[in-house]
Design an enzyme around this catalytic site. Structure first.
Site, PDB file in Angstrom:
ATOM      1  CE1 TYR A  90      -3.691   2.446   0.652  1.00 38.18           C
ATOM      2  CE2 TYR A  90      -2.120   3.471   2.132  1.00 38.18           C
ATOM      3  CZ  TYR A  90      -3.295   3.530   1.415  1.00 38.18           C
ATOM      4  OH  TYR A  90      -4.056   4.658   1.443  1.00 38.18           O
TER       5      TYR A  90
ATOM      6  CD1 TRP B 231      -1.197   7.463  -0.836  1.00 35.84           C
ATOM      7  CD2 TRP B 231      -1.223   9.356  -2.035  1.00 35.84           C
ATOM      8  NE1 TRP B 231      -2.436   8.014  -0.697  1.00 35.84           N
ATOM      9  CE2 TRP B 231      -2.479   9.186  -1.426  1.00 35.84           C
ATOM     10  CE3 TRP B 231      -1.008  10.466  -2.828  1.00 35.84           C
ATOM     11  CZ2 TRP B 231      -3.523  10.082  -1.592  1.00 35.84           C
ATOM     12  CZ3 TRP B 231      -2.038  11.366  -2.995  1.00 35.84           C
ATOM     13  CH2 TRP B 231      -3.285  11.166  -2.380  1.00 35.84           C
TER      14      TRP B 231
HETATM   15  N1  MGD Z   1      -1.378   8.258  12.617  1.00 34.28           N
HETATM   16  C1  MGD Z   1      -1.828   8.348  11.364  1.00 34.28           C
HETATM   17  N2  MGD Z   1      -1.352   7.499  10.412  1.00 34.28           N
HETATM   18  C2  MGD Z   1      -1.791   7.603   9.149  1.00 34.28           C
HETATM   19  C3  MGD Z   1      -2.736   8.575   8.773  1.00 34.28           C
HETATM   20  C4  MGD Z   1      -3.239   9.443   9.786  1.00 34.28           C
HETATM   21  O1  MGD Z   1      -4.093  10.310   9.534  1.00 34.28           O
HETATM   22  N3  MGD Z   1      -2.748   9.299  11.062  1.00 34.28           N
HETATM   23  N4  MGD Z   1      -3.172   8.672   7.465  1.00 34.28           N
HETATM   24  C5  MGD Z   1      -3.116   7.456   6.651  1.00 34.28           C
HETATM   25  C6  MGD Z   1      -3.344   7.735   5.228  1.00 34.28           C
HETATM   26  S1  MGD Z   1      -4.778   8.575   4.848  1.00 34.28           S
HETATM   27  C7  MGD Z   1      -2.514   7.319   4.251  1.00 34.28           C
HETATM   28  S2  MGD Z   1      -3.017   7.460   2.617  1.00 34.28           S
HETATM   29  C8  MGD Z   1      -1.222   6.673   4.558  1.00 34.28           C
HETATM   30  C9  MGD Z   1      -0.091   7.119   3.596  1.00 34.28           C
HETATM   31  O2  MGD Z   1       0.971   6.230   3.648  1.00 34.28           O
HETATM   32  P1  MGD Z   1       1.982   6.026   2.423  1.00 34.28           P
HETATM   33  O3  MGD Z   1       1.296   6.281   1.134  1.00 34.28           O
HETATM   34  O4  MGD Z   1       2.638   4.716   2.604  1.00 34.28           O
HETATM   35  O5  MGD Z   1       3.028   7.202   2.694  1.00 34.28           O
HETATM   36  P2  MGD Z   1       4.093   7.878   1.717  1.00 34.28           P
HETATM   37  O6  MGD Z   1       5.056   8.568   2.596  1.00 34.28           O
HETATM   38  O7  MGD Z   1       3.389   8.711   0.703  1.00 34.28           O
HETATM   39  O8  MGD Z   1       4.790   6.631   1.025  1.00 34.28           O
HETATM   40  C10 MGD Z   1       5.112   6.584  -0.325  1.00 34.28           C
HETATM   41  C11 MGD Z   1       6.491   5.979  -0.467  1.00 34.28           C
HETATM   42  O9  MGD Z   1       6.765   5.777  -1.839  1.00 34.28           O
HETATM   43  C12 MGD Z   1       8.098   6.218  -2.125  1.00 34.28           C
HETATM   44  N5  MGD Z   1       8.152   6.574  -3.551  1.00 34.28           N
HETATM   45  C13 MGD Z   1       7.881   7.762  -4.151  1.00 34.28           C
HETATM   46  N6  MGD Z   1       8.019   7.663  -5.490  1.00 34.28           N
HETATM   47  C14 MGD Z   1       8.380   6.391  -5.744  1.00 34.28           C
HETATM   48  C15 MGD Z   1       8.650   5.659  -6.949  1.00 34.28           C
HETATM   49  O10 MGD Z   1       8.593   6.173  -8.062  1.00 34.28           O
HETATM   50  N7  MGD Z   1       8.975   4.346  -6.817  1.00 34.28           N
HETATM   51  C16 MGD Z   1       9.048   3.725  -5.610  1.00 34.28           C
HETATM   52  N8  MGD Z   1       9.393   2.450  -5.567  1.00 34.28           N
HETATM   53  N9  MGD Z   1       8.801   4.392  -4.463  1.00 34.28           N
HETATM   54  C17 MGD Z   1       8.458   5.692  -4.529  1.00 34.28           C
HETATM   55  C18 MGD Z   1       8.333   7.363  -1.188  1.00 34.28           C
HETATM   56  O11 MGD Z   1       9.719   7.574  -0.972  1.00 34.28           O
HETATM   57  C19 MGD Z   1       7.590   6.894   0.077  1.00 34.28           C
HETATM   58  O12 MGD Z   1       8.426   6.158   0.926  1.00 34.28           O
HETATM   59  O13 MGD Z   1      -0.837   6.971   5.901  1.00 34.28           O
HETATM   60  C20 MGD Z   1      -1.849   6.608   6.837  1.00 34.28           C
HETATM   61  N10 MGD Z   1      -1.319   6.734   8.192  1.00 34.28           N
HETATM   62  N1  MGD Z   2      -0.624  18.540   2.781  1.00 32.92           N
HETATM   63  C1  MGD Z   2      -1.126  17.293   2.745  1.00 32.92           C
HETATM   64  N2  MGD Z   2      -2.379  17.083   2.265  1.00 32.92           N
HETATM   65  C2  MGD Z   2      -2.895  15.836   2.238  1.00 32.92           C
HETATM   66  C3  MGD Z   2      -2.143  14.714   2.674  1.00 32.92           C
HETATM   67  C4  MGD Z   2      -0.823  14.959   3.186  1.00 32.92           C
HETATM   68  O1  MGD Z   2      -0.115  14.029   3.615  1.00 32.92           O
HETATM   69  N3  MGD Z   2      -0.361  16.251   3.203  1.00 32.92           N
HETATM   70  N4  MGD Z   2      -2.679  13.450   2.585  1.00 32.92           N
HETATM   71  C5  MGD Z   2      -3.797  13.229   1.663  1.00 32.92           C
HETATM   72  C6  MGD Z   2      -4.499  11.979   1.996  1.00 32.92           C
HETATM   73  S1  MGD Z   2      -3.760  10.492   1.573  1.00 32.92           S
HETATM   74  C7  MGD Z   2      -5.721  11.926   2.554  1.00 32.92           C
HETATM   75  S2  MGD Z   2      -6.514  10.435   2.787  1.00 32.92           S
HETATM   76  C8  MGD Z   2      -6.426  13.159   2.929  1.00 32.92           C
HETATM   77  C9  MGD Z   2      -7.025  13.023   4.316  1.00 32.92           C
HETATM   78  O2  MGD Z   2      -7.951  14.003   4.529  1.00 32.92           O
HETATM   79  P1  MGD Z   2      -8.579  14.167   5.974  1.00 32.92           P
HETATM   80  O3  MGD Z   2      -8.828  12.868   6.584  1.00 32.92           O
HETATM   81  O4  MGD Z   2      -9.704  15.114   5.863  1.00 32.92           O
HETATM   82  O5  MGD Z   2      -7.336  14.889   6.702  1.00 32.92           O
HETATM   83  P2  MGD Z   2      -6.849  15.038   8.201  1.00 32.92           P
HETATM   84  O6  MGD Z   2      -5.905  16.193   8.168  1.00 32.92           O
HETATM   85  O7  MGD Z   2      -6.311  13.764   8.734  1.00 32.92           O
HETATM   86  O8  MGD Z   2      -8.142  15.363   9.003  1.00 32.92           O
HETATM   87  C10 MGD Z   2      -8.909  16.546   8.810  1.00 32.92           C
HETATM   88  C11 MGD Z   2      -9.216  17.168  10.145  1.00 32.92           C
HETATM   89  O9  MGD Z   2     -10.110  16.356  10.892  1.00 32.92           O
HETATM   90  C12 MGD Z   2      -9.973  16.723  12.255  1.00 32.92           C
HETATM   91  N5  MGD Z   2     -10.355  15.596  13.109  1.00 32.92           N
HETATM   92  C13 MGD Z   2      -9.593  14.586  13.567  1.00 32.92           C
HETATM   93  N6  MGD Z   2     -10.316  13.750  14.339  1.00 32.92           N
HETATM   94  C14 MGD Z   2     -11.573  14.261  14.371  1.00 32.92           C
HETATM   95  C15 MGD Z   2     -12.800  13.849  14.985  1.00 32.92           C
HETATM   96  O10 MGD Z   2     -12.876  12.840  15.669  1.00 32.92           O
HETATM   97  N7  MGD Z   2     -13.892  14.618  14.729  1.00 32.92           N
HETATM   98  C16 MGD Z   2     -13.847  15.744  13.975  1.00 32.92           C
HETATM   99  N8  MGD Z   2     -14.993  16.400  13.769  1.00 32.92           N
HETATM  100  N9  MGD Z   2     -12.702  16.167  13.418  1.00 32.92           N
HETATM  101  C17 MGD Z   2     -11.593  15.437  13.599  1.00 32.92           C
HETATM  102  C18 MGD Z   2      -8.530  17.092  12.460  1.00 32.92           C
HETATM  103  O11 MGD Z   2      -8.442  18.262  13.240  1.00 32.92           O
HETATM  104  C19 MGD Z   2      -8.003  17.262  11.057  1.00 32.92           C
HETATM  105  O12 MGD Z   2      -7.274  18.465  10.845  1.00 32.92           O
HETATM  106  O13 MGD Z   2      -5.534  14.273   2.932  1.00 32.92           O
HETATM  107  C20 MGD Z   2      -4.794  14.375   1.724  1.00 32.92           C
HETATM  108  N10 MGD Z   2      -4.155  15.665   1.730  1.00 32.92           N
HETATM  109 MO    MO Z   3      -4.874   8.790   2.529  1.00 29.07          MO
END
Ligand code: MGD
Ligand code: MGD
Ligand code: MO
Length: 767
Positions: free
Chosen positions: A114, A116
């Site tokens: 999994y 990005w």
């Molecule tokens: N505590 C907490 N944990 C969370 C979340 C949270 O809200 N709170 N959010 C969750 C969510 S929404 C998501 S989507 C995940 C994201 O988790 P990930 O998508 O696993 O995070 P990234 O850091 O984007 O990892 C992408 C990796 O791909 C590598 N990469 C970039 N380009 C390339 C390429 O061309 N080839 C290869 N082989 N590698 C490449 C980058 O160096 C990086 O290590 O995290 C989740 N984890």
């Molecule tokens: N700059 C930047 N943008 C991103 C990403 C990134 O890594 N960096 N990741 C992308 C990805 S993979 C995803 S999935 C999306 C995620 O998008 P979201 O899930 O919307 O993003 P978050 O920032 O985790 O959460 C939004 C807000 O929800 C609030 N929140 C947390 N817990 C609760 C709760 O229990 N109740 C309520 N009402 N609010 C709460 C927090 O204050 C937080 O700032 O963002 C995307 N956008």
């Molecule tokens: Mo995500």
């Protein structure tokens, strides 16, 4: 791009930029002139290309190389690597794949992988990995995401689909023109709108919010964090206790029902099961009426405020917006089901500017009015192995071969995984309870990782395959989520011996005798043309005309014109529910689901409900514990380019900043700028303190993304996932629950330095 007479251009999840270059070396990025609100994340792509953390040659963990597969797995993450040649590493991997397949079968290979990775349509690391493994017998895969697993599973039971709605959210223009009240659970934090998966042309989220504000829409920010809305729109701030949104929605629903403000005709025509839900709401079934007072006691939002909000919602056109974050909490299915139910009670689903919306908080494409172009994807083939896990159950799987897990009406058996392969994602970023993951990670015999930098994942591998970055290969960004198609030009040569992921797998495929099947005789450039030509034909069938590849190359980018009509989610269903039924068993919105009720799960009944989360401020015995929100980082995408200057500039005392209310800081005698230790039974992390009344008392916020650097059970750098619980949302979706997490905070005392950003692991040359 020697043959071009324009500047090179690139696209990424965070935006489009022109690339400055000198003598074949990229030197800087200039924002795209059609982007009104460019993201500062981009320039890190240039800066980190040649820094000390770049992986330049294939490398193998010393014990694994000397002792073979399975040697000293517990030393992963702390052992040195030995550089080897591509020929050697291809042979090692080919032999190891043969051994695992012969002795344990292909399901012993886990390649859920999994994450990005890159925005390019061809150089998509996971697609390349999966195509290759499918040719050699397949692998155990994963389903759903970390973003919104709970929604991905529950919403199809309620609305018949989830993904297709996500791509058709009601547009910002429709909201600006028609919406009176935009109630945002989780806010609309503009930091997140920097991103669209698969590439971003123009950033429109901020303009969307401001246009709605100018058009008279009032905003309500339901969030523990004030910063989840732009100051300028003067949103009402309802600072609820985290993980209690479902209770707040039930309280609102109770007011609406008891005051007769619900739309009976809509419920009658478009939904099933409202009576069963109403019996729960009024307490007929369990003796507890879900009144505003009941909700106030759980959420810490005054009952009068709840009553007032419910009446305002029923008075005009209302959009109920739910952040993805609401699914990443314990029982994260419930806030989505409750939000849909609340919107159905208001009867505005399918109308301009009203109803329910998923992810206005999350990404730039939500509310961006655009045409859906069915671009072609790199073909992955068929996986002969049927086994899969819900993605966030990876540690459970590694710990518990042969064990079972309930998932969406099925019982799955965990395979006995011997080989793990990750390309384009970072489990040491995304997974919860990282100390537990690290222990389970010691078990497989072989772990292979494709990465471009020595991040925490690469350091925890046995075999590291260095890959290129987007600036070192030709690709195209074309995603149905964005109206722009952009060339992603090769600007510089790969650093060291780094290879494109496609080239990496081509080499291993050759060592295993399946090269021809993998490439189908096409070069990377020919694949790109093949993908583009297919996409162009598919677009033409939908009467969308795209330039030829040569024309696209000449200009660098193309914009697909916006549709004339504004997108309104579920408009067709509303117009004619008989002719355009939903794909649910009843064809209607299922406020009660016989299917879910039939599963008999104790943690996910047949209608939306409040179920106490594993950890929250109302938990018995929580004492002085604080609720930790670990949301998305402003200065990067997840863990990507955490070692760049934008991310580093936001550090406090070299650690990830943690935000705390002054009241909580005073209680603990803590002061601004000091290093603090966040801890609970699962582990600890060090962070730099910021004090602010922008966060409600009892809650702290620390963004995700700091590279995990463990010293014992403590991350010295500020990764919150040493603290978060690793449990499924429920037996229905088994999604991650990072946001339901209690921690203690104290002054840190003597602390070790952070070294992950400066020192690469020891590399011994020669092999
Ligand atoms: N505590 C907490 N944990 C969370 C979340 C949270 O809200 N709170 N959010 C969750 C969510 S929404 C998501 S989507 C995940 C994201 O988790 P990930 O998508 O696993 O995070 P990234 O850091 O984007 O990892 C992408 C990796 O791909 C590598 N990469 C970039 N380009 C390339 C390429 O061309 N080839 C290869 N082989 N590698 C490449 C980058 O160096 C990086 O290590 O995290 C989740 N984890
Ligand atoms: N700059 C930047 N943008 C991103 C990403 C990134 O890594 N960096 N990741 C992308 C990805 S993979 C995803 S999935 C999306 C995620 O998008 P979201 O899930 O919307 O993003 P978050 O920032 O985790 O959460 C939004 C807000 O929800 C609030 N929140 C947390 N817990 C609760 C709760 O229990 N109740 C309520 N009402 N609010 C709460 C927090 O204050 C937080 O700032 O963002 C995307 N956008
Ligand atoms: Mo995500």
């Amino acid at each position: 791009m020697k043959d071009l007479d324009r500047k090179p251009i690139t696209n990424s999840h965070w935006g489009t930029y022109w690339v400055e270059a000198e003598n074949g070396e990229p030197t800087g990025l200039t924002p795209f002139e059609h982007d009104p609100d460019p993201s500062p994340i981009g320039p890190g792509m240039v800066e980190t290309r040649r820094d000390a953390l770049r992986i330049t040659r294939p490398a193998v963990r010393r014990s694994w190389l000397e002792g073979g597969p399975g040697t000293a797995g517990a030393r992963r993450g702390s052992e040195e690597f030995v550089e080897v040649t591509w020929d050697e590493v291809n042979r090692l991997i080919a032999d190891e794949l043969q051994r695992v397949r012969r002795d344990h079968g292909n399901k012993a290979i886990y390649a859920g992988s999994y994450g990005w990775a890159s925005a390019g349509r061809f150089h998509h690391a996971q697609g390349q990995l999966k195509r290759f493994l499918n040719l050699v017998g397949g692998f155990t895969s994963s389903v759903n995401t970390y973003s919104f697993a709970a929604a991905e599973v529950i919403v199809p039971h309620v609305l018949g689909d989830f993904r297709s709605f996500l791509d058709r959210m009601t547009s910002w223009e429709s909201i600006a023109e028609h919406c009176d009240l935009f109630v945002a659970f989780g806010g609309v934090p503009l930091k997140n709108g920097q991103i669209t998966q698969g590439g971003t042309g123009a950033h429109v989220q901020k303009a969307g919010v401001l246009a709605a504000h100018a058009g008279g829409t009032r905003f309500v920010n339901v969030s523990p964090l004030r910063a989840d809305f732009l100051d300028r729109v003067e949103a009402d701030w309802l600072a609820l206790r985290p993980s209690t949104d479902a209770a707040l929605m039930l309280g609102l629903a109770h007011v609406i029902l008891s005051e007769g403000l619900h739309d009976r005709a809509f419920l009658e025509r478009y939904t099933v099961g409202f009576e069963r839900f109403a019996a729960y709401l009024t307490g007929e079934t369990d003796g507890v009426a879900k009144t505003a007072d009941w909700a106030a006691a759980i959420t810490d939002i005054p009952a009068d405020t709840i009553r007032d909000l419910a009446r305002r919602m029923a008075r005009g056109r209302t959009m109920i917006s739910v952040a993805y974050a609401l699914t990443r909490q314990d029982h994260g299915e419930q806030p989505y089901w409750a939000a849909i139910t609340l919107a159905a009670m208001l009867g505005q689903i399918g109308l301009q500017g009203g109803g329910v919306g998923f992810g206005y908080s999350a990404m730039n494409h939500t509310g961006l009015n655009r045409r859906q172009v069915p671009y072609a994807a790199f073909p992955q083939g068929q996986n002969p192995v049927p086994d899969y896990i819900p993605v966030a159950r990876v540690t459970d799987m590694l710990e518990n071969p042969g064990g079972t897990v309930e998932y969406n009406g099925r019982t799955l058996t965990y395979p006995d995984v011997r080989l793990v392969w990750w390309a384009g994602g970072n489990p040491f970023h995304h997974h919860q309870d990282l100390n537990r993951l690290r222990r389970a990670w010691a078990k497989p015999e072989t772990i292979i990782v494709n990465e471009w930098c020595w991040n925490s994942l690469a350091r925890h591998a046995d075999i590291v395959l260095p890959c290129t970055t987007p600036l070192e290969r030709d690709d195209i960004a074309m995603s149905p989520k964005d109206p722009f198609i952009t060339m992603m030009d090769k600007v510089g040569e790969p650093v060291g011996e780094a290879r494109d992921d496609h080239e990496i797998f081509r080499g291993i495929a050759a060592a295993m005798g399946v090269e021809e099947a993998f490439t189908e005789g096409r070069s990377a450039g020919e694949w790109l043309r093949w993908l583009y030509d297919l996409s162009r034909q598919a677009a033409a069938r939908g009467r969308i005309e795209l330039p030829t590849l040569d024309e696209l190359r000449r200009e660098g980018w193309h914009r697909v014109p916006a549709p004339e009509k504004q997108t309104v989610m579920m408009e067709a269903f509303r117009a004619d529910p008989e002719a355009r039924p939903l794909k649910t068993p009843s064809g209607r919105i299922e406020i009660f689901s016989e299917t879910i009720a039939g599963f008999g799960y104790d943690d996910c009944p047949g209608h939306p409900a409040w179920i106490e989360p594993l950890e929250w401020l109302g938990k018995a015995g929580a004492g002085d514990a604080l609720h930790m929100i670990s949301n998305q980082p402003k200065t990067k995408l997840h863990s990507q380019i955490d070692h760049g200057s934008l991310s580093r500039a936001d550090r406090v005392a070299g650690r990830e900043p943690v935000l705390m209310n002054p009241e909580d800081a005073a209680k603990r005698g803590l002061s601004e700028g000091q290093i603090v230790r966040l801890f609970n039974a699962r582990g600890a992390t060090l962070a730099g303190l910021r004090i602010s009344d922008e966060i409600r008392p009892g809650v702290i916020q620390i963004a995700t993304g700091a590279w995990y650097e463990p010293a014992g059970e403590t991350c010295v750098h500020g990764n919150p996932n040493t603290l978060t619980p690793d449990k499924g949302t429920s037996k229905l979706a088994q999604g991650p629950i990072a946001h339901s997490c209690l921690v203690e905070v104290e002054a840190a005392g003597d602390v070790p330095p952070v070294t992950i950003g400066v020192a690469p692991p020891v590399i011994v040359r020669g092999g």
